[in-house]
Design a protein around this motif. Sequence first.
Motif, PDB file in Angstrom:
ATOM      1  N   ALA A  89       0.828  -1.212   0.000  1.00 33.96           N
ATOM      2  CA  ALA A  89       0.000   0.000   0.000  1.00 33.96           C
ATOM      3  C   ALA A  89       0.859   1.258   0.000  1.00 33.96           C
ATOM      4  N   PHE A  90       0.514   2.202  -0.851  1.00 38.03           N
ATOM      5  CA  PHE A  90       1.148   3.526  -0.952  1.00 38.03           C
ATOM      6  C   PHE A  90       2.606   3.441  -1.415  1.00 38.03           C
ATOM      7  N   ALA A 123       0.671   6.981   5.984  1.00 31.93           N
ATOM      8  CA  ALA A 123       0.599   6.451   4.622  1.00 31.93           C
ATOM      9  C   ALA A 123       1.903   6.679   3.870  1.00 31.93           C
ATOM     10  N   GLN A 137     -10.865   6.399   3.503  1.00 29.05           N
ATOM     11  CA  GLN A 137     -10.071   6.452   2.274  1.00 29.05           C
ATOM     12  C   GLN A 137     -10.217   7.791   1.561  1.00 29.05           C
ATOM     13  N   ASP A 169       0.459   0.271  -6.918  1.00 29.66           N
ATOM     14  CA  ASP A 169      -0.455  -0.280  -5.910  1.00 29.66           C
ATOM     15  C   ASP A 169      -1.818   0.403  -6.017  1.00 29.66           C
ATOM     16  N   GLU A 171      -3.913   1.685  -3.905  1.00 29.78           N
ATOM     17  CA  GLU A 171      -4.139   2.906  -3.125  1.00 29.78           C
ATOM     18  C   GLU A 171      -3.537   4.123  -3.824  1.00 29.78           C
ATOM     19  N   SER A 172      -2.302   3.990  -4.281  1.00 25.28           N
ATOM     20  CA  SER A 172      -1.649   5.116  -4.963  1.00 25.28           C
ATOM     21  C   SER A 172      -2.285   5.397  -6.316  1.00 25.28           C
ATOM     22  N   THR A 420      -1.216  -1.170   8.383  1.00 27.06           N
ATOM     23  CA  THR A 420      -1.757  -0.745   7.089  1.00 27.06           C
ATOM     24  C   THR A 420      -3.153  -0.162   7.233  1.00 27.06           C
ATOM     25  N   ALA A 425      -5.380   1.999   4.541  1.00 36.11           N
ATOM     26  CA  ALA A 425      -5.485   1.065   3.413  1.00 36.11           C
ATOM     27  C   ALA A 425      -6.209  -0.196   3.865  1.00 36.11           C
ATOM     28  N   ASP A 427      -8.182  -2.238   2.307  1.00 40.02           N
ATOM     29  CA  ASP A 427      -8.171  -3.360   1.366  1.00 40.02           C
ATOM     30  C   ASP A 427      -6.919  -4.209   1.544  1.00 40.02           C
ATOM     31  N   ALA A 428      -5.774  -3.555   1.682  1.00 35.12           N
ATOM     32  CA  ALA A 428      -4.532  -4.292   1.902  1.00 35.12           C
ATOM     33  C   ALA A 428      -4.576  -5.023   3.240  1.00 35.12           C
TER      34      ALA A 428
END
Length: 965
Positions: A89-90, A123, A137, A169, A171-172, A420, A425, A427-428
């Motif tokens: 993530a990120f 993050a 989010q 990823d 998120e990014s 995380t 994040a 989802d991760a």
Amino acid sequence: MGQRGARGSRTLFEREHELAAVDEALAELTGLRADGGERSDRPRGALLAFAGRAGIGKTSLLAETRRRAAAQGCMVLSARGGDQEQRVAFHVARQLLQPQLAAFPESDLRASLGSWYDIVGPALGLCAPTGGAPPDQQGLRDGLDWVLTHLAVRHAPMVLALDDAHWADPESLGWLAAFAPRSEQLPLLVVVAYRPEELPDHAESFRGLPGRAGGRPIDLEPLSAGAVARLVREALGGHADDAFCRECWAVTAGNPFETVELMAKVRDRGLTPTETGAHLLRDLAAAVKGSGLIARLERLGTSTVRFAWACAVLGTEIHPLLAAAVAGLGHEEAADAADALRGARILTGEDRLEFVHPLIATAVYRAIPPGVRVALHGQAAWSVVNDGQGASAAARHLLETHPEGDTWVVQQLRAAAEETLRAGAPDAARTYLARALREPPPDEDRAAVLYELGSASLLTEPATTVNHLRAALAEPIADPGLRHKIVYRLGQVLAHSDRLTEASDTLAREVPVTEDARVRLRMVAEQFMWDAFRADEPDHPSRSRRLSRLADRLAGRDLTERYIIGLRAWDGVLRGEPAHVALQHAERALASGLGWAEPDRGFEVPVLVALAFMYADRPGRAEELFAAGIADFERQGWRGAHLSFGYTLLAYVRYRRGRLAEAEDFVRAGLRLAERVGPGTPAHWYAVGILIEVLLARGRTSEAAQIADDYRFGEPFPAAVVFPDAQTVHGELLLARGRAKDAAAELAAAGRRLEPRGMRNPAWCPWQLHLARAESHDAPERAVATALEAVARARRFGTPSAVGQALHTAAEVSSGSVRVKYLEEAVAHLECSPAAYELARALVALGTELRRTGRPKEAAEHLYRGLETAVQCGADGLVEATRDELAAAGLRPRRLHSTETDTLTTRERFAATLAAEGRTQTEIAQELHIDEQTVVRLLSAVYRKMGTDHTGLAVALKPRSDTTH
């Protein structure tokens, strides 16, 4: 164009069109023409995207873009997606932003980021997550937007280059895809490159670009035979003949990467670039990729192969010592392997290694035998933890290992998930916990893992969350505290999924078996709260009695007790108890604090307490509470549903006090936030219902109807109680559209739903008022009875706005002289209330009725006052109707001066000052030598103009330049 380090210095063949687009974008970004002259227009940013298959030259094009940008004085942010880092993530956001911020001391960084520090810091890896609830989010994306915008403005002009965006990823990539179209409003050029067939769905915005490039990405085409010939002669010399060059083009299909690599092979073999050696090119080309590349790698030796495998497992920016640890090699052996791989053009770099091209990395990774690959990921997980990189760095490797019941693996995955999740994040985090569950965890930890998994899924997959939490409750749980947290969370997610009955039943089953008295009290409080929102609760009167008895015994010592007292205040509002009783309990609930963003608590009770003040004609106090709540949400990074509710309900307060234009602005902001959360959510019902009410008050019935159609505002209505009541608003809209019979049926149905539950306060839900108006067309006697019953209920509640509005409705459905009587009394009550729009309506109605009964002088006075008040409220439809009525009376509307509408007159200020000092109406009248009725009118005007009620005058009257004249 083969080796990453060399490609930037090579000629970019047949990329003139792409480079022209880059130059044009840079010219507009820097404000300079291509010839260096000054531009006359304002510099602006853009979004450019280059799409093409692997090896087509995207990386070289981005390298050249970065070079040209730096040469023109641009600050360049650069990042690259990685096949092995997609689950980190990120990862891309950190590449872009962390280098710009990490060098600052913490104190400077806090000062620079302000309230965003605790939201975006975790993050971006700038700080550890705080102990509070994680940002949602949307809040995190807003924070990243702020950081990038701040950097772009501060360091303008700026270029952001993202290579291999298809591997970024989620998120990014989701954040950048949403942000990138805004680049045209900033001194920021965003340039992305990706393989179109691999771009995920959440990055679709890169496929359709605003502005430049004709509204689409720039597709990179293979090189022509002529371009390949020039490339071959640049690499091998001008003596390369045409037949040899044509064969190079044929075997590489014009792929720049494969062509450059093929030329390296030709040099290594000492092949003469003529037609006689052209037949060997196909075999050489096969060694560039796929099985040929792997065969070439295997010839380098076992240790070198194992080192290459370790690098492929680690991904991008590989530390040589870490790769050696994963490969199980000594330092000298690893150094020799790295040298061999650099010589074979497989790796590049010294202190940080990376593969020459992603195609090579992918081929090496896929060539690792499956069993060995799993083992290497396991070794990599242990190595990165041992290297101090933490559980989050290990987690992506643990996802690739086989479940073996290893407690250490479960611990690392849980730790990574917590970090995380708190970084924003979920989802991760959910992926890590699902893998931990498959390990599996020890029996004594299984319930905890299920609870954590459910918590990570709370906002995105409520149905899945319910399943996880119910499974957790089915496990043997030794820790009572864990069981209680599971029950609270299960009740919360059921309620937020519009399954309020199940939420209440879940808590009801747990209360009798809970031994701790304080925990049991909290469960009772939670059950009371969800029952308060149930539209189908069967025993509301019984619940109200139990709630009253319990609240009266509590002193508000902790948050649970204050929640119960706050629910008691709200229940009093719903049932229409005297308003002072509800206010008494509301003040008790607030006595020791009632935070809106408490950990593991909802924000429902603070909202209900604030609304109790609003319905009790204390909108100033309600606005103070909503402002504090919104600030809490923003500090916490909750900028989705929470902030939507905050803005939407603040709009409702403004609507209730007659500030319609402001109400519309706030509710539209709330609706925009609700749309980012997702369609059909409770936030949508609140926002759409309030927007319809505001538009109806402003006289824009057609627009209100269109909003209802667009958002499917109608049956089936939500199972939860919403404010304002959705079915009642729908009935009001039907009535405004002239569908009286349909409106009467809808409003009568609302009454049948609310009456058995004891919800009889017309200040909260005016279904009776609208029903009376609808019934007046076909059943005038029944309409009068309905209206008078509402008047009686309003008098019991006792607020001037409720009584005044009910009396106005009674006048509308009555006939004869009683109409004037009701309207005069309605105006008298509304003048003592903050309900400016309702006052304007009543004044116009009274003026109209007086004109019809032959009292023109009094009629003119009320119509003029009604017009002025309607203008101040922004009630455009009422303004036009009043002007028509004045015209019918042979009167011309008076021009409203700004000093009459925007500031206080000297007499109004004097009256307000005396009121703030606690003087009575009689004392103020004596001081100003006027009658008490005029005092009421003066103070009513003050409340409207200053945006407060009598409780807030002392603060509002502090000297300000805009209130003195």
